[in-house]
Design a protein around this motif. Sequence first.
Motif, PDB file in Angstrom:
ATOM      1  N   TRP A  92       0.830  -1.207   0.000  1.00 35.29           N
ATOM      2  CA  TRP A  92       0.000   0.000   0.000  1.00 35.29           C
ATOM      3  C   TRP A  92       0.862   1.253   0.000  1.00 35.29           C
ATOM      4  N   GLY A  93       0.234   2.391  -0.265  1.00 34.51           N
ATOM      5  CA  GLY A  93       0.939   3.665  -0.276  1.00 34.51           C
ATOM      6  C   GLY A  93      -0.038   4.816  -0.142  1.00 34.51           C
ATOM      7  N   LYS A  94       0.499   6.028  -0.073  1.00 33.20           N
ATOM      8  CA  LYS A  94      -0.347   7.203   0.131  1.00 33.20           C
ATOM      9  C   LYS A  94      -1.275   7.466  -1.052  1.00 33.20           C
ATOM     10  N   ASP A  95      -0.882   6.990  -2.228  1.00 34.76           N
ATOM     11  CA  ASP A  95      -1.704   7.127  -3.428  1.00 34.76           C
ATOM     12  C   ASP A  95      -1.360   5.965  -4.349  1.00 34.76           C
ATOM     13  N   MET A  96      -2.057   5.874  -5.490  1.00 35.89           N
ATOM     14  CA  MET A  96      -1.848   4.736  -6.382  1.00 35.89           C
ATOM     15  C   MET A  96      -0.436   4.704  -6.980  1.00 35.89           C
ATOM     16  N   PRO A  97       0.140   5.839  -7.423  1.00 40.01           N
ATOM     17  CA  PRO A  97       1.513   5.774  -7.938  1.00 40.01           C
ATOM     18  C   PRO A  97       2.509   5.258  -6.897  1.00 40.01           C
ATOM     19  N   THR A  98       2.352   5.676  -5.641  1.00 41.08           N
ATOM     20  CA  THR A  98       3.253   5.208  -4.591  1.00 41.08           C
ATOM     21  C   THR A  98       3.071   3.718  -4.342  1.00 41.08           C
ATOM     22  N   ALA A  99       1.819   3.277  -4.282  1.00 41.84           N
ATOM     23  CA  ALA A  99       1.555   1.854  -4.067  1.00 41.84           C
ATOM     24  C   ALA A  99       2.117   1.017  -5.214  1.00 41.84           C
ATOM     25  N   LEU A 100       1.949   1.477  -6.439  1.00 42.83           N
ATOM     26  CA  LEU A 100       2.492   0.748  -7.585  1.00 42.83           C
ATOM     27  C   LEU A 100       4.010   0.688  -7.554  1.00 42.83           C
ATOM     28  N   ALA A 101       4.648   1.799  -7.189  1.00 46.49           N
ATOM     29  CA  ALA A 101       6.108   1.813  -7.106  1.00 46.49           C
ATOM     30  C   ALA A 101       6.603   0.821  -6.060  1.00 46.49           C
ATOM     31  N   ARG A 102       5.914   0.766  -4.927  1.00 46.51           N
ATOM     32  CA  ARG A 102       6.310  -0.174  -3.876  1.00 46.51           C
ATOM     33  C   ARG A 102       6.070  -1.614  -4.306  1.00 46.51           C
ATOM     34  N   LEU A 103       4.951  -1.854  -5.013  1.00 44.39           N
ATOM     35  CA  LEU A 103       4.697  -3.207  -5.501  1.00 44.39           C
ATOM     36  C   LEU A 103       5.769  -3.620  -6.500  1.00 44.39           C
ATOM     37  N   GLU A 104       6.101  -2.740  -7.426  1.00 48.84           N
ATOM     38  CA  GLU A 104       7.119  -3.074  -8.415  1.00 48.84           C
ATOM     39  C   GLU A 104       8.474  -3.295  -7.750  1.00 48.84           C
ATOM     40  N   GLY A 105       8.777  -2.481  -6.734  1.00 43.98           N
ATOM     41  CA  GLY A 105      10.023  -2.666  -6.010  1.00 43.98           C
ATOM     42  C   GLY A 105      10.060  -4.001  -5.295  1.00 43.98           C
ATOM     43  N   LEU A 106       8.972  -4.329  -4.600  1.00 41.62           N
ATOM     44  CA  LEU A 106       8.930  -5.590  -3.871  1.00 41.62           C
ATOM     45  C   LEU A 106       9.003  -6.777  -4.820  1.00 41.62           C
ATOM     46  N   GLU A 107       8.267  -6.722  -5.918  1.00 36.76           N
ATOM     47  CA  GLU A 107       8.289  -7.843  -6.853  1.00 36.76           C
ATOM     48  C   GLU A 107       9.668  -8.017  -7.488  1.00 36.76           C
ATOM     49  N   PHE A 108      10.358  -6.919  -7.763  1.00 38.88           N
ATOM     50  CA  PHE A 108      11.722  -7.016  -8.274  1.00 38.88           C
ATOM     51  C   PHE A 108      12.619  -7.716  -7.266  1.00 38.88           C
ATOM     52  N   LEU A 109      12.507  -7.315  -5.996  1.00 41.01           N
ATOM     53  CA  LEU A 109      13.350  -7.900  -4.960  1.00 41.01           C
ATOM     54  C   LEU A 109      13.020  -9.367  -4.720  1.00 41.01           C
ATOM     55  N   LEU A 110      11.746  -9.723  -4.780  1.00 44.02           N
ATOM     56  CA  LEU A 110      11.372 -11.123  -4.623  1.00 44.02           C
ATOM     57  C   LEU A 110      11.885 -11.960  -5.793  1.00 44.02           C
ATOM     58  N   ALA A 111      11.843 -11.402  -6.990  1.00 40.70           N
ATOM     59  CA  ALA A 111      12.376 -12.113  -8.153  1.00 40.70           C
ATOM     60  C   ALA A 111      13.883 -12.319  -8.006  1.00 40.70           C
ATOM     61  N   CYS A 112      14.579 -11.301  -7.481  1.00 41.66           N
ATOM     62  CA  CYS A 112      16.017 -11.439  -7.231  1.00 41.66           C
ATOM     63  C   CYS A 112      16.284 -12.534  -6.198  1.00 41.66           C
ATOM     64  N   ALA A 113      15.499 -12.534  -5.125  1.00 40.02           N
ATOM     65  CA  ALA A 113      15.671 -13.540  -4.072  1.00 40.02           C
ATOM     66  C   ALA A 113      15.435 -14.944  -4.614  1.00 40.02           C
ATOM     67  N   LEU A 114      14.441 -15.097  -5.468  1.00 42.49           N
ATOM     68  CA  LEU A 114      14.168 -16.403  -6.057  1.00 42.49           C
ATOM     69  C   LEU A 114      15.312 -16.846  -6.962  1.00 42.49           C
ATOM     70  N   GLU A 115      15.831 -15.926  -7.765  1.00 40.80           N
ATOM     71  CA  GLU A 115      16.958 -16.256  -8.647  1.00 40.80           C
ATOM     72  C   GLU A 115      18.197 -16.650  -7.842  1.00 40.80           C
ATOM     73  N   ARG A 116      18.450 -15.961  -6.748  1.00 41.77           N
ATOM     74  CA  ARG A 116      19.605 -16.288  -5.910  1.00 41.77           C
ATOM     75  C   ARG A 116      19.469 -17.675  -5.308  1.00 41.77           C
ATOM     76  N   ARG A 117      18.251 -18.046  -4.934  1.00 37.41           N
ATOM     77  CA  ARG A 117      18.042 -19.403  -4.399  1.00 37.41           C
ATOM     78  C   ARG A 117      18.290 -20.453  -5.483  1.00 37.41           C
ATOM     79  N   LYS A 118      17.881 -20.153  -6.699  1.00 38.76           N
ATOM     80  CA  LYS A 118      18.126 -21.080  -7.805  1.00 38.76           C
ATOM     81  C   LYS A 118      19.626 -21.258  -8.023  1.00 38.76           C
ATOM     82  N   LEU A 119      20.387 -20.168  -7.833  1.00 40.77           N
ATOM     83  CA  LEU A 119      21.834 -20.218  -8.036  1.00 40.77           C
ATOM     84  C   LEU A 119      22.568 -20.755  -6.803  1.00 40.77           C
ATOM     85  N   GLY A 120      21.853 -20.880  -5.714  1.00 42.59           N
ATOM     86  CA  GLY A 120      22.475 -21.392  -4.499  1.00 42.59           C
ATOM     87  C   GLY A 120      23.337 -20.398  -3.788  1.00 42.59           C
ATOM     88  N   VAL A 121      23.022 -19.081  -3.936  1.00 38.83           N
ATOM     89  CA  VAL A 121      23.831 -18.038  -3.273  1.00 38.83           C
ATOM     90  C   VAL A 121      22.947 -17.181  -2.381  1.00 38.83           C
TER      91      VAL A 121
END
Length: 206
Positions: free
Chosen positions: A177-206
């Motif tokens: 969530w965020g103070k408005d829709m642009p903020t909420a979208l930015a946070r969602l995109e940021g979180l999803e990017f970080l989760l994708a990175c975390a998943l890739e790192r687990r696949k690589l074993g690092v």
Amino acid sequence: MSESMTDFARAVQDILTAGQRMDSRGWVPATAGNISRRLADGRIAITRSGGHKGFLQAADVITVDENGKPHRAGDKPSAETLLHCQIYQQDPTAGAVLHGHSVASTVLSMVEKSPALHLSDYEVLKVFEGQTTHETTVPVPLFDNDQDIARLATVVAPAFGAMPAGYIIRGHGVYVWGKDMPTALARLEGLEFLLACALERRKLGV
């Protein structure tokens, strides 16, 4: 956007745009996910139950009160409307809430056995409120899925105030969530990017 548009009409446009963006990134497959925005008069504009978020029309957005009750007879909000209402009640600054079902959030939340995912040392962490450097760790709480949404809300409640990146329901998806829709979208995109990175790192074993 026209100055003559009502607050509800602007909210509908915000929700439709967010749905298209989330669909384009693969975060709301089939009829998954839900999107809401708080209105100036205290009502909550939210997606109707069962609609594909990439193909929303204005009629797919309804309003509910702070307890999730539809204002119009026959309207059926998302089954998870109470979780949106809870966020607005717990955070007076929240103006928009996004719920998606990405592959990364679903898989990581099912394989991680601790009560939270911890994201550390990423530059993108600065998209979350209160974060000013990559040299930090942000926890993302994980809550077991429950079809009893009122009961699930009581489990989530104690974590408010300590989850700047939102939270994840195991095997289900994220709430951001965020103070408005642009903020909420930015946070969602940021979180999803970080989760994708975390998943890739687990696949690589690092």
